[in-house]
Design a protein around this motif. Structure first.
Motif: not given
Lengths: 221, 438
Positions: A152-158
């Motif tokens: 989902n093309q995230p802002l943050l990858i954890l």
């Protein structure tokens, strides 16, 4: 941009955890280091919006996480935060493609097959599209988990302990893969781990240190 | 990939656990639906054949047997009565009786019953001649639509056949020496019992049986005196040519001739007259009278207790299957807690998980219902084939009842109830503790 301030979490009066303030710009790769029991897991849960802190706030881009209500927070997390768990879990009844599709669907996005296929091909598992996830090797499963976090093309990858079970060579590979993918998506990469092998490879490193009564936070570069 | 598809995938991912619930559910629903079908079609078949007959008069015996044999043409007749005894009812000047229809029973052709009667019987069942004409002379026969349609018999206008004694197919009992019946007419389909009958004159019946007695006596006589036998045969041949005359009205026939039963229709619909006459006949004569309405109600009462037991059994099965859906959903939660938590992480709200599990329950109930209905209608079709063979009554598995719509709603309700607790449990899944190991 990810910004936390004065985060703390109280399990009980005796066990009261406080966390370092974090500031990460888009595209930056950050590491959170902590020993087992230091509250590193709690930190991850807070950053993912899975737990509500006792005090403090988390801001991702323009959104303050804990001002969102339950369902809105779920939706926001699905759309903007990609999480890679230590153990890759999947919806067992679905194949690889459908597992990614449902991540799009549940985040409220349109299912985009070409995006799924391109992503899987970039991670060199394009040929596993129609396989059930439990038929894949552990390495392949980890790649699918990464693909799902990115879909989902995230802002943050954890990422939670992505390397702890791997040897040096493979750990290096996975970290590079994560960095690469985060770079490509212009996302913040945040790895939470106790694996000290990683400490010199990141833009910023935060340490969580605990004392028995309350945690003293230290800040290392 | 929507929620419905996902719940479907989840179900077929555990085929064993799902199929147990499914089979139980389908059996329960199938049994309930089969009972509905049987009851409605039995009732329908019995009621449309009541044919506004107020009273049936015949030989002493079981009143239910008298009704079943003379109105529904199942079961054997109770016996015969002499025309002398029955004559008062046949009198057109009887103050109470509008119509009295004589029946002579006991013979059949290939399992279809031959009935010696008069033409009033057509009006009783609203039957009309579809082809040919009505029976007028002896040994003329009019066949019902079902008889005409039977491909094994190949009876058409002008066909001839010989009846057999008794009501089952048996070549040995054929009246080989008697004159053959000729088909002169075919009835239009009525949907009533008359469709499966072969109608002829009352006197034809007497002639068939008189013939038999004749044969027996003639053999004895042959042993004594051959010349006399010869002359006897001459007179016999002469008799056969006489068959093509208009039969005498029954009122003018000899007293010792026998008929099997009389169907009576009263001028007024007052039930006390029928009850009075019923009591009068049963107490004061050697005849028996029975009221179709009373006997059929008694029969339904008898059947309803058995039906009640089956219905309770069916509901127990449905209940257990609901329980089985509940257990299989609940136990699947333990195994699926990771993926449920994962779905929350991917953006699903608690409501979404609730809906997912509820949908799984509903889907099981829906598929179970479909299988159950298929089972009951298939089963009904089998029963229909059997009934057709044995009793010549038409049943079918291809009609649907409005009760089955209610059954559908009930099935979904059970699926919903069975799923609601597991669904709430799923919605409560704690994501942080499940996915992130301490």
């Amino acid at each position: 941009m990810l910004k936390t301030s004065e985060l703390s979490y109280a399990y009980s009066k005796e066990k009261h955890l406080t966390f370092p303030d974090i500031i990460c710009q888009q595209g930056e790769h950050c590491l959170i280091l902590g020993q087992s029991g230091s509250g590193k897991t709690t930190m991850l849960n807070l950053l993912a919006g899975l737990r509500t802190p006792s005090t403090g706030s988390i801001q991702l881009k323009d959104t303050s996480l804990f001002q969102l209500s339950g369902a809105a927070l779920d939706r926001f997390r699905g759309r903007n935060i990609g999480i890679i768990f230590q153990q890759p879990h999947f919806v067992k009844s679905l194949d690889v493609e459908a597992n990614l599709a449902i991540a799009q669907k549940l985040a409220g996005e349109r299912v985009n097959k070409t995006k799924i296929v391109t992503l899987l091909e970039k991670l060199q598992i394009g040929h596993k599209l129609k396989q059930k996830t439990y038929q894949l090797s552990v390495g392949e499963q980890q790649r699918v988990a990464i693909a799902r976090a990115l879909v989902n093309q995230p802002l943050l990858i954890l990422a939670d302990e992505p390397t702890s079970a791997l040897d040096d060579q493979n750990a290096e590979k996975v970290v590079n893969l994560l960095k690469e993918q985060a770079q490509a998506a212009n996302a913040i990469l945040m790895i939470v781990t106790h694996d000290t092998r990683l400490k010199n490879q990141f833009d910023k490193t935060y340490r969580i240190v605990t004392s028995p009564i309350y945690s003293i936070l230290k800040y290392c570069l | 990939m929507n929620l419905l598809q996902l719940s479907w995938r989840n179900l077929i991912h555990h085929p064993l656990a799902s199929s147990l619930s499914l089979i139980l559910f389908a059996l329960g629903i199938g049994l309930v639906s089969l009972l509905f079908l049987l009851q409605s079609q039995l009732q329908n078949n019995f009621e449309k054949n009541l044919a506004s007959v107020d009273l049936v008069v015949g030989a002493k015996g079981s009143p239910l047997q008298l009704i079943l044999s003379s109105m529904y043409h199942i079961d054997a007749p109770t016996g015969n009565v002499s025309l002398g005894e029955a004559r008062p009812f046949l009198n057109p000047k009887h103050p109470l009786i509008e119509k009295a229809i004589p029946l002579s029973l006991g013979d059949s052709y290939q399992g279809y019953r031959i009935v010696g009667t008069d033409q009033n019987i057509l009006g009783l069942y609203g039957a009309e001649i579809g082809a040919g004409k009505t029976w007028e002379y002896h040994f003329e026969a009019v066949i019902g639509a079902t008889v005409a349609a039977d491909p094994n018999l190949k009876l058409t206008l002008g066909s001839t056949f010989k009846g057999g004694h008794g009501l089952v197919k048996d070549v040995d009992l054929e009246h080989t020496e008697a004159e053959a019946f000729e088909v002169v007419g075919i009835l239009k389909p009525t949907g009533t019992v008359i469709d499966q009958l072969i109608l002829t004159t009352t006197q034809s019946f007497w002639l068939v049986h008189a013939h038999e007695e004749h044969e027996a006596t003639s053999e004895e006589e042959q042993a004594i005196d051959s010349t006399e036998t010869l002359s006897h045969h001459d007179s016999h041949d002469h008799e056969e040519h006489d068959h093509k005359v208009t039969p005498k009205p029954l009122l003018e026939e000899e007293d010792e001739n026998e008929i099997t039963a009389l169907l009576l229709k009263f001028k007024s619909k007052m039930s006390f007259q029928s009850l009075n006459m019923l009591r009068g006949i049963n107490e004061n004569t050697d005849l028996q009278a029975a009221s179709p309405a009373i006997e059929i109600n008694r029969l339904f009462d008898l059947m309803s207790s058995g039906e009640e037991a089956l219905r309770i059994l069916a509901f127990v099965i449905v209940f257990v299957s609901g329980l089985s859906i509940f257990i299989s959903l609940f136990s699947s939660l333990r195994e699926r807690k990771y993926e449920l938590a994962l779905m929350r992480v991917m953006g699903a709200s608690r409501t979404t998980l609730l809906m997912l599990i509820v949908l799984e329950g509903l889907l099981l109930a829906f598929v179970g219902y479909l299988i159950g209905i298929a089972l009951s209608h298939g089963g009904m079709q089998l029963i229909a084939g059997f009934m057709q063979d044995k009793y010549r009554y038409s049943f079918t598995g291809l009609t649907f009842l409005k009760e089955e719509v209610w059954l559908f709603a009930g099935a979904l309700l059970i699926g919903l109830i069975a799923a609601i607790l597991p669904a709430v449990q799923a919605a409560r899944t704690d994501i942080s503790d499940t996915l992130v190991q301490q």
